[in-house]
Scaffold this motif. Sequence first.
Motif, mmCIF file in Angstrom:
data_model
loop_
_atom_site.group_PDB
_atom_site.id
_atom_site.type_symbol
_atom_site.label_atom_id
_atom_site.label_comp_id
_atom_site.label_asym_id
_atom_site.label_seq_id
_atom_site.Cartn_x
_atom_site.Cartn_y
_atom_site.Cartn_z
ATOM 1 N N THR A 26 26.005 -16.861 -15.289
ATOM 2 C CA THR A 26 27.438 -17.176 -15.324
ATOM 3 C C THR A 26 28.254 -16.055 -14.694
ATOM 4 N N ARG A 27 27.849 -14.801 -14.966
ATOM 5 C CA ARG A 27 28.573 -13.662 -14.408
ATOM 6 C C ARG A 27 28.474 -13.636 -12.884
ATOM 7 N N ALA A 28 27.292 -13.941 -12.381
ATOM 8 C CA ALA A 28 27.103 -13.973 -10.925
ATOM 9 C C ALA A 28 27.979 -15.049 -10.285
ATOM 10 N N GLN A 60 20.748 -10.415 -12.205
ATOM 11 C CA GLN A 60 20.251 -11.766 -12.465
ATOM 12 C C GLN A 60 18.785 -11.904 -12.051
ATOM 13 N N GLN A 61 18.435 -11.366 -10.902
ATOM 14 C CA GLN A 61 17.051 -11.429 -10.440
ATOM 15 C C GLN A 61 16.112 -10.713 -11.409
ATOM 16 N N PHE A 62 16.584 -9.589 -11.940
ATOM 17 C CA PHE A 62 15.783 -8.852 -12.913
ATOM 18 C C PHE A 62 15.557 -9.693 -14.170
ATOM 19 N N GLN A 63 16.613 -10.335 -14.657
ATOM 20 C CA GLN A 63 16.507 -11.168 -15.848
ATOM 21 C C GLN A 63 15.608 -12.381 -15.603
ATOM 22 N N LYS A 89 26.758 -8.245 -5.482
ATOM 23 C CA LYS A 89 25.405 -7.737 -5.236
ATOM 24 C C LYS A 89 24.804 -7.152 -6.513
ATOM 25 N N THR A 90 25.650 -6.469 -7.293
ATOM 26 C CA THR A 90 25.182 -5.914 -8.575
ATOM 27 C C THR A 90 24.807 -7.034 -9.546
ATOM 28 N N SER A 91 25.659 -8.057 -9.618
ATOM 29 C CA SER A 91 25.394 -9.189 -10.519
ATOM 30 C C SER A 91 24.133 -9.941 -10.114
#
Length: 227
Positions: free
Chosen positions: A158-160, A127-130, A121-123
């Motif tokens: 990639t992290r997500a 990602q959505q912010f980026q 959820k954090t990732s």
Amino acid sequence: MKFAFSLKNKLKIAFLLFCIMCCSLLIRFLEDKSVEKINESFISMYNDRLVPATDLYFIAENLYHKNSIIQNSLGFYGSSIHPSVGNIQLAKHNRKIDSVISKYELTVLVKQEKQYLNDLKTSLAHQQFQESKILNLVIHDVLEGRRLYETSGKNTSTRALKTLSALIKMQSKVGDELIKDSEIFVSGTKIYSTLQVILAIAIGILIVGIVSASNAVKIQNEKFNLN
């Protein structure tokens, strides 16, 4: 004297039969519990492992589509869409992902799964912010948007995916543990069945012994009467 001896033997036989009956009831109770546990394991395997695992792959599919939208918004591979359209499409996929996660949170999760889910959820939030930042940059400067995508956008995506992959692997691990638990319960039911067979044989032997003893007493009485 004979009466007292006979009564004593009858009491022993009655007590033995009572013990066998109690053992049979206990074995039956344990067997029912094992069957119930096996049933719970299979239900949990389906509701808390198989279905959620399918949903997690659905998240991966949406992440792939989101990455394609970003690339198209940046004009990669000769195709291009307007950033505003890209934002609308991203919002659509984000809603789908949020819906799947909300559904997933309702399933039975072990401690490690909860931790991986929080990491995911954090990732996804990062990602959505980026993604939003990249598309806002593209409106004014495509090159700046591409630079941000290359430097941090790819990494967040990639992290997500890595976090999602770890959660899927954890699902598989917990599923294997459930299968092992089911195998233990199945072994238990086999043991209980064997004990029931042994008790049945013991009851049979006891009945034969009682009948033989009764016949022997009857023959002795007949001989005594003849004399």
